[in-house]
Design an enzyme around this catalytic site. Structure first.
Site, mmCIF file in Angstrom:
data_model
loop_
_atom_site.group_PDB
_atom_site.id
_atom_site.type_symbol
_atom_site.label_atom_id
_atom_site.label_comp_id
_atom_site.label_asym_id
_atom_site.label_seq_id
_atom_site.Cartn_x
_atom_site.Cartn_y
_atom_site.Cartn_z
ATOM 1 N N ASP A 174 6.694 21.684 35.534
ATOM 2 C CA ASP A 174 5.999 22.958 35.695
ATOM 3 C C ASP A 174 4.957 23.016 34.582
ATOM 4 O O ASP A 174 4.941 22.159 33.680
ATOM 5 C CB ASP A 174 7.015 24.101 35.610
ATOM 6 C CG ASP A 174 6.409 25.449 35.954
ATOM 7 O OD1 ASP A 174 5.264 25.491 36.455
ATOM 8 O OD2 ASP A 174 7.074 26.472 35.712
ATOM 9 N N ASP A 176 3.421 26.481 32.969
ATOM 10 C CA ASP A 176 3.638 27.578 32.029
ATOM 11 C C ASP A 176 5.043 27.529 31.460
ATOM 12 O O ASP A 176 6.038 27.459 32.190
ATOM 13 C CB ASP A 176 3.409 28.923 32.726
ATOM 14 C CG ASP A 176 1.970 29.088 33.172
ATOM 15 O OD1 ASP A 176 1.072 28.986 32.325
ATOM 16 O OD2 ASP A 176 1.747 29.305 34.383
#
Length: 535
Positions: A174, A176
């Site tokens: 991912d 963030d």
């Protein structure tokens, strides 16, 4: 993968020594804490042979493998034959061999210390209990050396399952709070901006401006009961943890919490819908962005209650959630970070080192994020360099997770260099090309990356990790920044003494609960209260 170790929990890599999971399962951090603490306990209580102190050898000599140490209860005082204290069918009686002491937990130490010779028993049970209590306190104090602390490394990788990294061929990330770690000052910005949205757009009282973001007010994993305006901790067995319930910024007495739930701490499964906390009236806050949302929600509730303002709990909850969502949807957070990456993005050099090392070892990399490409591109250039896309075999933006992992309907679309969507059909995923939306099922079909040779990192324990592991067999790693603080607390002398004494006190309670006279019950009740306070 050393650079990531300050902020990762690999759900699948064994570390040495292997740590058993803790007894407490109410919260992921507590489980990891229990693992480390028990490992520490092994450190100073692993005794064998001539290393065993005299008091411990004496306790072992009066023990049997079937039932543990002999303790003279009210009905068995005066009995001295081996095994006569044990009602269990598997105790071999006089033929019971002496137990060799190769490992002793604080619980077992408590049991042994609570097993004096029959002649030493006081005629007054309460006095006898307190004498055992004092002996155990001294024992715990003398046995715990100062160097037992600081044994857990906050920069380590903690594992819940075995994994051989040599078998992992593909690493996914991912963006963030995974590749990009953000400063806590971002939470204050989100809180303040959402608060202004409530005042300007939703016409909430301007007086709520007096509330500022409280960084240590809440942790991830808490539940919010919308209809009761309660923010609280619910464990894995659906019990409300007493002492954790807040309405607004004020704690709610345990008695009131129990009364609100029909005389019990338990919340039935149908109210929570499933283990993901998505029931009709309960919301679980799992991602790091939810920290300012919990703080704002509690602050607004606090204001309404303090001024006796009538409000609808559902409307208030939805308004706060929408205000927080607007901060993200309108791109405000992206603008703040892009304007001052040095302030908001942390540990960019570590991210660069990890990705480069993986590629140099022949691993394939992919990125799946909900953030827009322009934002990710600027952040990755800041952390890794202008050629960051050369490191990744597949890059997917605006993925719409968690729907990306469960919804088969949305196809992949290609973006050109200016970010404009293309209309051509996607038959395979090309390196260097940016894709938008899509779904995991097409991703698996187009790449063939299946099963345990894939290791995916994210920060949301459910949508990023649990589903992928259970549905598709991927190995998953959780980025948990909170673990660093938890481990530093665990390493303190005060915490270690408290934990060891709690385990010893539990052992005393287990062995002494046979004393049922009125005075002894008062003693045991006092111990139970102390044990609860320690927990």
């Amino acid at each position: 993968m050393r650079p990531l170790r300050t902020r990762t929990q690999l759900a699948g890599q064994r570390q040495e020594p292997e740590l058993p999971l803790g007894r407490e399962t109410g919260h992921w951090a507590k489980g990891m804490a229990g693992a480390g603490l028990r490992a520490v306990g092994c450190r100073w209580l692993r005794l064998r042979g001539d290393d065993v102190p005299g008091w411990q050898r004496a306790a072992a000599a009066s023990s049997c493998q079937g039932c543990g140490p002999s303790v003279p209860g009210p009905a068995s005082a005066g009995s001295s034959s081996p095994g006569s204290h044990c009602p269990s069918a598997h105790c071999p009686g006089a033929h019971c061999p002496v137990v060799s002491t190769s490992y002793s937990s604080p619980d077992r130490v408590a049991q042994r210390s609570a097993a004096p010779a029959p002649a030493a028993q006081s005629p007054e049970p309460s006095a006898y209990l307190w004498s055992r209590y004092r002996e155990m306190r001294k024992l715990v104090h003398d046995l715990l050396p100062p160097e037992v602390c600081n044994l857990l490394n906050p920069a380590a990788i903690y594992a819940n399952n075995e994994i051989s990294l040599g078998e992992v061929e593909v690493y996914g990330f991912d963006y963030d709070y995974t590749l990009a770690q953000y400063s806590d000052s971002l939470h204050s910005m989100i809180f303040n901006t959402a608060r202004e949205i409530l005042i300007q757009q939703y016409k909430y009282p301007g007086e709520i401006r007096k509330y500022d973001y409280i960084p240590d007010f809440a942790i991830r994993g808490l539940h919010y009961d919308v209809q009761k305006s309660l923010l609280m901790k619910i464990d894995a067995f659906h019990y409300v943890q007493l002492g954790t319930a807040y309405r607004g910024l004020q704690p709610v007495p345990d008695e009131e919490v129990i009364d609100l739930y029909g005389g019990t701490q338990h919340i039935p499964l149908y109210q929570m819908s499933d283990f993901y906390g998505k029931g009709p009236s309960l919301k679980q806050f799992m991602d790091i962005f939810s920290l300012p949302e919990m703080a704002l929600l509690s602050s607004v509730v606090d204001h309404f209650l303090a001024h006796n303002l009538e409000f609808d709990q559902t409307h208030l909850y939805k308004d706060v959630s929408d205000a927080i969502r607007d901060v993200h949807i309108k791109g405000l957070m992206y603008q703040w970070i892009e304007k001052d990456m040095e302030k908001y993005i942390l540990r960019g050099d570590e991210t660069h080192a990890v990705l480069t090392r993986l590629v140099n070892h022949g691993k394939k990399l992919f990125l799946i994020t909900n953030s827009p490409f322009s934002f990710v591109n600027k952040g990755m250039k800041h952390m890794v360099g202008k050629d960051w896309r050369d490191l990744f075999d597949v890059v997917i933006v605006r993925a719409d997770k968690p729907n990306f992992f469960t919804d088969r309907r949305k196809p992949f679309r290609k973006l050109d260099e200016s970010g404009v969507l293309q209309w051509d059909k996607i038959n395979h995923l090309k390196k260097g090309t940016i894709y938008r939306q899509g779904n995991l099922f097409d991703f698996l079909h187009l790449t063939g990356w299946r099963g345990s040779r894939v290791l995916y990192f994210g920060d949301h324990l459910y949508s990023d990790l649990a589903d992928l592991m259970l549905r598709h067999g991927w190995r998953t790693g959780a980025i948990i920044p909170e673990l660093e603080r938890e481990i530093n607390i665990i390493n303190t002398e005060q915490y270690m003494h408290s934990l060891t004494w709690q385990q010893a006190l539990t052992g005393l309670l287990e062995r002494m609960q046979t004393y049922r006279d009125a005075e002894s019950r008062q003693v045991l009740a006092a111990w139970m209260k102390e044990r609860q306070e320690i927990r």
